[in-house]
Scaffold this motif. Sequence first.
Motif, PDB file in Angstrom:
ATOM      1  N   ILE A 108       0.845  -1.203   0.000  1.00 47.72           N
ATOM      2  CA  ILE A 108       0.000   0.000   0.000  1.00 47.72           C
ATOM      3  C   ILE A 108       0.879   1.251   0.000  1.00 47.72           C
ATOM      4  N   SER A 109       1.869   1.290   0.862  1.00 46.91           N
ATOM      5  CA  SER A 109       2.743   2.464   0.964  1.00 46.91           C
ATOM      6  C   SER A 109       3.515   2.708  -0.321  1.00 46.91           C
ATOM      7  N   ALA A 110       4.136   1.657  -0.840  1.00 49.32           N
ATOM      8  CA  ALA A 110       4.942   1.800  -2.056  1.00 49.32           C
ATOM      9  C   ALA A 110       4.065   2.121  -3.265  1.00 49.32           C
ATOM     10  N   GLY A 111       2.918   1.460  -3.356  1.00 47.39           N
ATOM     11  CA  GLY A 111       2.012   1.710  -4.476  1.00 47.39           C
ATOM     12  C   GLY A 111       1.488   3.132  -4.468  1.00 47.39           C
ATOM     13  N   PHE A 112       1.057   3.579  -3.293  1.00 49.30           N
ATOM     14  CA  PHE A 112       0.571   4.956  -3.175  1.00 49.30           C
ATOM     15  C   PHE A 112       1.684   5.945  -3.514  1.00 49.30           C
ATOM     16  N   GLY A 113       2.871   5.688  -2.966  1.00 51.37           N
ATOM     17  CA  GLY A 113       4.005   6.570  -3.238  1.00 51.37           C
ATOM     18  C   GLY A 113       4.340   6.641  -4.720  1.00 51.37           C
ATOM     19  N   ALA A 114       4.320   5.489  -5.386  1.00 49.23           N
ATOM     20  CA  ALA A 114       4.618   5.447  -6.820  1.00 49.23           C
ATOM     21  C   ALA A 114       3.597   6.255  -7.617  1.00 49.23           C
ATOM     22  N   LEU A 115       2.325   6.105  -7.264  1.00 48.46           N
ATOM     23  CA  LEU A 115       1.274   6.833  -7.978  1.00 48.46           C
ATOM     24  C   LEU A 115       1.390   8.344  -7.750  1.00 48.46           C
ATOM     25  N   GLU A 116       1.712   8.732  -6.530  1.00 51.27           N
ATOM     26  CA  GLU A 116       1.879  10.157  -6.227  1.00 51.27           C
ATOM     27  C   GLU A 116       3.098  10.733  -6.962  1.00 51.27           C
ATOM     28  N   MET A 117       4.195   9.970  -6.974  1.00 52.50           N
ATOM     29  CA  MET A 117       5.391  10.435  -7.683  1.00 52.50           C
ATOM     30  C   MET A 117       5.118  10.562  -9.176  1.00 52.50           C
ATOM     31  N   GLU A 118       4.388   9.594  -9.722  1.00 49.84           N
ATOM     32  CA  GLU A 118       4.058   9.636 -11.143  1.00 49.84           C
ATOM     33  C   GLU A 118       3.263  10.895 -11.471  1.00 49.84           C
ATOM     34  N   SER A 119       2.313  11.222 -10.622  1.00 51.19           N
ATOM     35  CA  SER A 119       1.504  12.421 -10.813  1.00 51.19           C
ATOM     36  C   SER A 119       2.365  13.683 -10.725  1.00 51.19           C
ATOM     37  N   ALA A 120       3.267  13.720  -9.754  1.00 48.12           N
ATOM     38  CA  ALA A 120       4.153  14.879  -9.597  1.00 48.12           C
ATOM     39  C   ALA A 120       5.063  15.046 -10.805  1.00 48.12           C
ATOM     40  N   ILE A 121       5.580  13.933 -11.314  1.00 51.07           N
ATOM     41  CA  ILE A 121       6.465  13.998 -12.482  1.00 51.07           C
ATOM     42  C   ILE A 121       5.713  14.534 -13.690  1.00 51.07           C
ATOM     43  N   LYS A 122       4.466  14.080 -13.870  1.00 50.75           N
ATOM     44  CA  LYS A 122       3.669  14.563 -15.002  1.00 50.75           C
ATOM     45  C   LYS A 122       3.476  16.073 -14.932  1.00 50.75           C
ATOM     46  N   SER A 123       3.224  16.576 -13.732  1.00 48.91           N
ATOM     47  CA  SER A 123       3.035  18.026 -13.613  1.00 48.91           C
ATOM     48  C   SER A 123       4.358  18.759 -13.831  1.00 48.91           C
TER      49      SER A 123
END
Length: 180
Positions: A108-123
Amino acid sequence: MKRTLAVAVIACLAALSLAAQTAPKKVLTGKDIDVFVANFDKIEEELEALGDKYDDYFKTEIEPEDGQMPSPGKTIALMRAKEVPAEVKAVFKRYGLGDNGFEKLVVISAGFGALEMESAIKSQEQEYAEFPDMATYLETAKAQVAELKASIHKDDLSLISSRADELRVFFADESEESDE
């Protein structure tokens, strides 16, 4: 011709075998997310009550390989493979996450972190489109996020994504506390 075909078939079978061995296992259900959300504070409280008894055990002491830290995927694999002490395992089990509750927490922690990082990178890609020096940094970050996401079963990642707003509350609190 037959020898070339045989070598190609063996190479394909080896690649498939390797891929099958490294495919992440699915560990989450919607109920696991419900239980995590409902009991997060209690789980955290009980783990904190254990004091520093297991601090050394759960430190991610990962030795650099050839002078570089292991990849995010390898780090997650090491965390998922850790043998969890019975006392810690009991906390997760008591609150409905089962014998593999620690692994579920890691996913859960790693998956959530990956999704948040992906979103930040896109922005950031859009924001820094005019700065070519940032392209290398962003490409490296995207590769690391892709590897991290690949270390989590696609169904688990999809479930985490669908419940991201609920999970953000818990992870935002942790990052705010570390900023203080």
